[in-house]
Design an enzyme around this catalytic site. Sequence first.
Site, mmCIF file in Angstrom:
data_model
loop_
_atom_site.group_PDB
_atom_site.id
_atom_site.type_symbol
_atom_site.label_atom_id
_atom_site.label_comp_id
_atom_site.label_asym_id
_atom_site.label_seq_id
_atom_site.Cartn_x
_atom_site.Cartn_y
_atom_site.Cartn_z
ATOM 1 N N GLY A 254 -27.619 42.011 15.356
ATOM 2 C CA GLY A 254 -27.325 42.998 16.410
ATOM 3 C C GLY A 254 -26.161 43.889 15.997
ATOM 4 O O GLY A 254 -25.184 43.401 15.435
ATOM 5 N N ARG B 185 -33.276 42.344 11.926
ATOM 6 C CA ARG B 185 -33.306 40.888 11.750
ATOM 7 C C ARG B 185 -34.503 40.605 10.840
ATOM 8 O O ARG B 185 -35.588 41.140 11.075
ATOM 9 C CB ARG B 185 -33.455 40.194 13.107
ATOM 10 C CG ARG B 185 -32.355 40.591 14.119
ATOM 11 C CD ARG B 185 -32.440 39.744 15.378
ATOM 12 N NE ARG B 185 -31.764 40.361 16.519
ATOM 13 C CZ ARG B 185 -30.485 40.177 16.841
ATOM 14 N NH1 ARG B 185 -29.715 39.437 16.099
ATOM 15 N NH2 ARG B 185 -29.969 40.749 17.920
ATOM 16 N N ASP C 225 -23.902 35.337 13.415
ATOM 17 C CA ASP C 225 -24.301 34.040 12.861
ATOM 18 C C ASP C 225 -25.593 34.090 12.043
ATOM 19 O O ASP C 225 -25.711 33.395 11.040
ATOM 20 C CB ASP C 225 -24.331 32.951 13.944
ATOM 21 C CG ASP C 225 -25.377 33.203 14.991
ATOM 22 O OD1 ASP C 225 -25.920 34.317 15.041
ATOM 23 O OD2 ASP C 225 -25.671 32.273 15.762
ATOM 24 N N THR D 236 -19.987 41.227 15.746
ATOM 25 C CA THR D 236 -20.894 40.891 16.851
ATOM 26 C C THR D 236 -20.133 41.033 18.163
ATOM 27 O O THR D 236 -18.954 40.663 18.227
ATOM 28 C CB THR D 236 -21.455 39.452 16.741
ATOM 29 O OG1 THR D 236 -22.021 39.080 18.008
ATOM 30 C CG2 THR D 236 -20.398 38.421 16.381
ATOM 31 N N ASP E 112 -20.574 39.251 20.619
ATOM 32 C CA ASP E 112 -20.561 37.959 21.319
ATOM 33 C C ASP E 112 -19.267 37.162 21.134
ATOM 34 O O ASP E 112 -18.996 36.250 21.913
ATOM 35 C CB ASP E 112 -21.740 37.086 20.858
ATOM 36 C CG ASP E 112 -23.087 37.735 21.129
ATOM 37 O OD1 ASP E 112 -23.165 38.586 22.034
ATOM 38 O OD2 ASP E 112 -24.061 37.402 20.427
ATOM 39 N N ASP F 73 -18.706 34.916 19.037
ATOM 40 C CA ASP F 73 -19.103 33.504 18.968
ATOM 41 C C ASP F 73 -19.014 32.933 17.552
ATOM 42 O O ASP F 73 -19.893 32.182 17.137
ATOM 43 C CB ASP F 73 -20.523 33.336 19.536
ATOM 44 C CG ASP F 73 -21.547 34.158 18.776
ATOM 45 O OD1 ASP F 73 -21.147 35.021 17.961
ATOM 46 O OD2 ASP F 73 -22.751 33.943 18.978
ATOM 47 N N ARG G 30 -25.697 36.045 24.249
ATOM 48 C CA ARG G 30 -26.644 35.037 23.736
ATOM 49 C C ARG G 30 -26.333 33.680 24.348
ATOM 50 O O ARG G 30 -26.314 33.578 25.560
ATOM 51 C CB ARG G 30 -26.626 35.017 22.206
ATOM 52 C CG ARG G 30 -27.991 34.955 21.582
ATOM 53 C CD ARG G 30 -27.966 35.307 20.116
ATOM 54 N NE ARG G 30 -26.757 34.902 19.467
ATOM 55 C CZ ARG G 30 -26.629 33.789 18.725
ATOM 56 N NH1 ARG G 30 -27.674 33.018 18.555
ATOM 57 N NH2 ARG G 30 -25.500 33.506 18.164
HETATM 58 O O1 F6P Z 1 -25.798 39.116 19.330
HETATM 59 C C1 F6P Z 1 -25.642 40.296 20.036
HETATM 60 C C2 F6P Z 1 -26.625 40.393 21.164
HETATM 61 O O2 F6P Z 1 -26.424 41.615 21.843
HETATM 62 C C3 F6P Z 1 -26.620 39.222 22.139
HETATM 63 O O3 F6P Z 1 -25.560 39.302 23.071
HETATM 64 C C4 F6P Z 1 -27.990 39.335 22.757
HETATM 65 O O4 F6P Z 1 -28.436 38.109 23.244
HETATM 66 C C5 F6P Z 1 -28.828 39.783 21.578
HETATM 67 O O5 F6P Z 1 -27.953 40.394 20.649
HETATM 68 C C6 F6P Z 1 -29.931 40.752 21.949
HETATM 69 O O6 F6P Z 1 -30.645 41.035 20.791
HETATM 70 P P1 F6P Z 1 -31.736 42.200 20.694
HETATM 71 O O7 F6P Z 1 -31.009 43.518 20.709
HETATM 72 O O8 F6P Z 1 -32.401 41.945 19.397
HETATM 73 O O9 F6P Z 1 -32.612 42.064 21.873
#
Ligand code: F6P
Length: 325
Positions: free
Chosen positions: A14, A75, A106, A129, A131, A133, A175
Site C-alpha cells: 500500500g 502487491r 510487512d 505504511t 498502519d 505496524d 489492517r
Molecule cells: O497497509 C495499508 C492499508 O491501507 C491498510 O490500512 C488497509 O487494510 C490496506 O492497506 C488496504 O489495501 P488495498 O488498498 O489494497 O485495499
Amino acid sequence: MTQIKKIGLYTSGGDAPGMNAAIRAVVRTALFYDIEVVGILRGYHGMIRGEFMPMGRKSVSNIVQRGGTILKTARSDQFKTPEGRKKAYDQLKSQDIDALVAIGGDGTFTGALAFGSEFDMPIVGLPGTIDNDLAGTDFTIGYDTAINTVVNAVDKIRDTAESHNRLFIVEVMGRDSGLIALRTGIAAGAEAILIPENKDGMAHLFDRLENGRKDKTSRIVIAAEGDDAGGAFEIGRIVTERFPHYDTRVSILGHIQRGGKPTCMDRVLASRVGVAAVEALRDGHRNEMIGVIHNEISYTPFGSALKRSTEINANFLKIVEILSL
Ligand code: F6P
C-alpha cells in the site's frame, strides 16, 4: 566500506504519504556518494517484469511534498514463489544492480527477507505504511499524515453529528492494527474506540451508552477496520438494535487516509531514513530495516521488524476513557 555501484529502488504494498520524500532522499544521497540509482516500477511485480527507469537528480525534483509514489506500487503473488524471486534476481543482474532499497510495510519486508536469504544481494528497507505496524521504529512513514487526515475528517463529521445530535461510528484503516484508531480516537475526542488489540471494546461501548452522561450532544466512536466486531456497518446495526433512541450513522473513511501531502513529520522521517539507508549499504548493512527509535537511527533485521507486538499502551485506552466522561 562496501563498494556499491548501482542501487535498485522500489516501493511496494500500500502506498503511504512520504514515500516520495524517501525516494528523493535515497536518490540524492546515492548521487552524493557517486552511486547510480535505478527505479523499479510497481514493486516486486515490476522487478520480475524488468520495469526499470534510471533516476537522476532531476527525476526527484519537486516530489518531496507529493503524496503517493512516483515509482508506483503493487502487491505481487509471483514474488511469493522461489521461481518469481529467481526471475527478479536475473532481471536485477541484467541491469548490474548490486544492492536494493525497499520502501514498504510487512509484505515488502516478508519478500525482502526471502529474497535476501536466497541471493547474495544486500537489501535494506524503509518503513513506509500508514498502519505504523512494524517493530524497529517508533513511527512509519505515512502514519503521521494518515492520522492527521483522519482527525480532520472526524472534525467535519463532528460538526454534522453535533447539529443532529447523532452518534457516529467512524471506521479507520490499519489492517489488523488499531494504532490509527488509538491515536485519532484521543485527538478527535471519541466516546470509545474499538481496536483488535482490546477485546473489551464493545462491552465498554455498551456501558458508555447505557450508563454514560445523557446530555451529550454528539458522540463519535472510532472503530479500527480490523476490530473483531465485524466492521462499522455491523457495529452500527448492533448499536441501533440495542439503543434505538440514539440516532446512529456510519462513516467509513477508506482510501482518503492513504492520500494527500505528507506532513512535515513524515517528510523529515522519510528524509532521515532515506539518507541513512544509502549510508547503511555503504557500511555493509543488509537485510535490515532502517527506522528511528527515540530520535536515533536504528537498524532492525527484517525478521524482527515483522514481529511487532500486538500489545498496545494501556494508558492510551485509559486516556480515552477519562477524557470522554
Ligand atoms: O497497509 C495499508 C492499508 O491501507 C491498510 O490500512 C488497509 O487494510 C490496506 O492497506 C488496504 O489495501 P488495498 O488498498 O489494497 O485495499
